[in-house]
Design an enzyme around this catalytic site. Structure first.
Site, short mmCIF file in Angstrom:
data_model
loop_
_atom_site.label_atom_id
_atom_site.label_comp_id
_atom_site.label_asym_id
_atom_site.label_seq_id
_atom_site.Cartn_x
_atom_site.Cartn_y
_atom_site.Cartn_z
N ASN A 92 0.83 -1.19 0.00
CA ASN A 92 0.00 0.00 0.00
C ASN A 92 0.87 1.25 0.00
OD1 ASN A 92 0.63 -0.76 2.76
ND2 ASN A 92 -0.95 0.63 3.50
N GLU A 105 0.29 5.24 0.70
CA GLU A 105 -0.62 6.30 1.13
C GLU A 105 -0.18 7.65 0.58
OE1 GLU A 105 -2.07 4.28 5.32
OE2 GLU A 105 -0.74 6.01 5.41
N CYS A 153 -4.12 0.74 -2.49
CA CYS A 153 -3.97 -0.47 -1.67
C CYS A 153 -2.94 -1.42 -2.28
CB CYS A 153 -5.31 -1.19 -1.56
SG CYS A 153 -6.62 -0.22 -0.80
N GLU A 183 -3.20 -4.58 -2.94
CA GLU A 183 -3.75 -5.48 -3.96
C GLU A 183 -3.80 -4.79 -5.32
OE1 GLU A 183 -6.11 -6.38 -0.11
OE2 GLU A 183 -5.10 -4.67 -1.04
N CYS A 236 -10.38 -4.63 0.67
CA CYS A 236 -11.47 -3.66 0.82
C CYS A 236 -12.41 -3.77 -0.39
CB CYS A 236 -10.90 -2.24 0.93
SG CYS A 236 -10.19 -1.60 -0.59
N CYS A 296 -10.85 -2.97 -3.83
CA CYS A 296 -9.92 -4.03 -4.23
C CYS A 296 -10.68 -5.28 -4.66
CB CYS A 296 -8.95 -4.35 -3.10
SG CYS A 296 -7.70 -3.06 -2.90
#
Length: 158
Positions: free
Chosen positions: A62, A64, A73, A75, A108, A111
Site C-alpha cells: 500500500n 498512502e 492499496c 492489492e 477492501c 480491491c
C-alpha cells in the site's frame, strides 16, 4: 417472489506454517512486501504477493498519500504491476497480509471489485490467501465469492 442466499466457502489454516509449502512461501512474500509499504498516516502496512500462471512472483504494497483518496492499496498496486509485466496472464494465487496483524485481513471493497475485474479479463478464477503476520489464514478459491451481486462489464450498456 424468490429468496436466494449467498454462501462463501473458505478454508481456515491455523497459521502460515500449516499451509502447503508453495502457499506459505507466497504469504511470506506478501509479508516481505509490507516493508515497502508507505503508510505514514495509518501505519497499517499491507503487502500482497501473487503467483502468476507461469510461476513468476509479483508483489505490491500500500502507498498512502496526504490527499487520502489518491492512496492505493497493496492489492491494486500488485494488479497494476502484474498486468504491466505479464499482460493477459492470469494470477494463480494472491496472498495479502498486514504487518503486526494477528487476524486475517481481506481486500477492501474497491480491491474486491478490482480483483473481480482482473479475474474476468483473464478468464480464470483468482485464488486468495488472507492472513495476518500471525494467526490463521483464510483461503478462498475464487475472488468472486468476496463480492456477491458484483457490478461487472455485463452490467454496462452496449
Amino acid at each position: 417472489m424468490a429468496t436466494r442466499d449467498f454462501h462463501l466457502s473458505y478454508t481456515v489454516y491455523d497459521s502460515v506454517d500449516a499451509l502447503p509449502s508453495e502457499d506459505a512461501a507466497l504469504m511470506r512474500a506478501a509479508l516481505d512486501a509490507t516493508r515497502l509499504s508507505y503508510a505514514p498516516y495509518s501505519r497499517f502496512r499491507v503487502g500482497a504477493a501473487a503467483r502468476m500462471q507461469s510461476g513468476a512472483i509479483v508483489s505490491g504494497s500500500n502507498q498512502e498519500n496526504a490527499s487520502y483518496p489518491v492512496g492505493i492499496c497493496a492489492e491494486r498496486t500488485l494488479l497494476s504491476v502484474a498486468s504491466t509485466l505479464y499482460p493477459g496472464e492470469p494470477i494463480d494465487t494472491l496472498a495479502v497480509t498486514a504487518a503486526g496483524s494477528r487476524e486475517p485481513i481481506s481486500p477492501c471493497g474497491i480491491c474486491r471489485q478490482s480483483l473481480l475485474e482482473f479475474q474476468g479479463r483473464t478468464g480464470r478464477p483468482l485464488r486468495l490467501l488472507m492472513g495476518g503476520e500471525f494467526g490463521p489464514v483464510w483461503v478462498v478459491e475464487d475472488a468472486r465469492g468476496l463480492l456477491p451481486l458484483a457490478f461487472t462489464t455485463d452490467n454496462l450498456l452496449p
